[in-house]
Design a protein around this motif. Sequence first.
Motif, PDB file in Angstrom:
ATOM      1  N   ASP A   1     -13.961  -2.672  -1.141  1.00  0.00           N
ATOM      2  CA  ASP A   1     -13.254  -3.977  -0.682  1.00  0.00           C
ATOM      3  C   ASP A   1     -13.086  -4.659  -2.343  1.00  0.00           C
ATOM      4  O   ASP A   1     -12.120  -5.496  -2.615  1.00  0.00           O
ATOM      5  CB  ASP A   1     -14.346  -4.713   0.049  1.00  0.00           C
ATOM      6  N   GLN A   2     -14.022  -4.455  -3.292  1.00  0.00           N
ATOM      7  CA  GLN A   2     -13.761  -5.063  -4.546  1.00  0.00           C
ATOM      8  C   GLN A   2     -12.756  -4.603  -5.339  1.00  0.00           C
ATOM      9  O   GLN A   2     -11.785  -5.195  -5.578  1.00  0.00           O
ATOM     10  CB  GLN A   2     -15.051  -5.029  -5.404  1.00  0.00           C
TER      11      GLN A   2
ATOM     12  N   ASP B   1      -5.459  -6.666  -6.168  1.00  0.00           N
ATOM     13  CA  ASP B   1      -4.539  -7.766  -5.826  1.00  0.00           C
ATOM     14  C   ASP B   1      -4.423  -8.728  -6.981  1.00  0.00           C
ATOM     15  O   ASP B   1      -3.351  -9.283  -7.213  1.00  0.00           O
ATOM     16  CB  ASP B   1      -5.229  -8.670  -4.605  1.00  0.00           C
ATOM     17  N   LEU B   2      -5.524  -9.103  -7.530  1.00  0.00           N
ATOM     18  CA  LEU B   2      -5.536  -9.905  -8.865  1.00  0.00           C
ATOM     19  C   LEU B   2      -4.523  -9.491  -9.843  1.00  0.00           C
ATOM     20  O   LEU B   2      -3.871 -10.242 -10.514  1.00  0.00           O
ATOM     21  CB  LEU B   2      -7.097  -9.937  -9.380  1.00  0.00           C
TER      22      LEU B   2
ATOM     23  N   HIS C   1      -9.957  -3.463  -3.856  1.00  0.00           N
ATOM     24  CA  HIS C   1      -8.605  -3.989  -3.351  1.00  0.00           C
ATOM     25  C   HIS C   1      -8.656  -5.593  -3.797  1.00  0.00           C
ATOM     26  O   HIS C   1      -7.401  -5.848  -4.428  1.00  0.00           O
ATOM     27  CB  HIS C   1      -8.878  -3.993  -1.766  1.00  0.00           C
ATOM     28  N   ARG C   2      -9.621  -6.098  -3.838  1.00  0.00           N
ATOM     29  CA  ARG C   2      -9.357  -7.594  -4.625  1.00  0.00           C
ATOM     30  C   ARG C   2      -8.998  -7.557  -5.805  1.00  0.00           C
ATOM     31  O   ARG C   2      -8.330  -8.247  -6.360  1.00  0.00           O
ATOM     32  CB  ARG C   2     -10.962  -8.194  -4.192  1.00  0.00           C
TER      33      ARG C   2
END
Length: 166
Positions: A147-148, A154-155, A150-151
């Motif tokens: 999850d991290q 995205d950033l 993917h974040r």
Amino acid sequence: MVISKGRPVRADAIARDAGVGIGTLYRHFPTREALVEATYRNELAKLCDAAEELLERLPPAEATRAWMDRFIEYLSAKRGMADALRMVIAAGANPYAQTRDRLVTAMTRLLVAGAAAGTVRADVDPADVLAGLSGVSLVAGDPEHRDQAHRLLDLLMDGLRHRSAG
């Protein structure tokens, strides 16, 4: 035995999955190191070829973001093969000889397509993006931090997006 995605894989299992006999496998890859090197080069080729394949199916910004996910998976698998790749190097081969050039070429293709579409900044150095991806992989490249990752991707992608002047 070869290491794939952090798990040992026996040569007979590789031969069976490839639909060949163990003798055929050893004729093409006489040493474990030759098999590891071929496996690494194959994974690199699949990753780099994916840039063009993704651009055929997706808008450039989406293709770039999808390729980033694949890059993180590639680096995670490479980490799982680290000991085996060190054996290849110790045997005198350099599996990384073309890695940087191939990755920069793939990233360049994605960025150029995005810039042409007006969705990605045109002033981005592909090597900088690859360095950012490598950093994401170091921090969040294992499955428990997916999850991290993917974040963070995205950033990174948000930083690549074209912004109109004004």
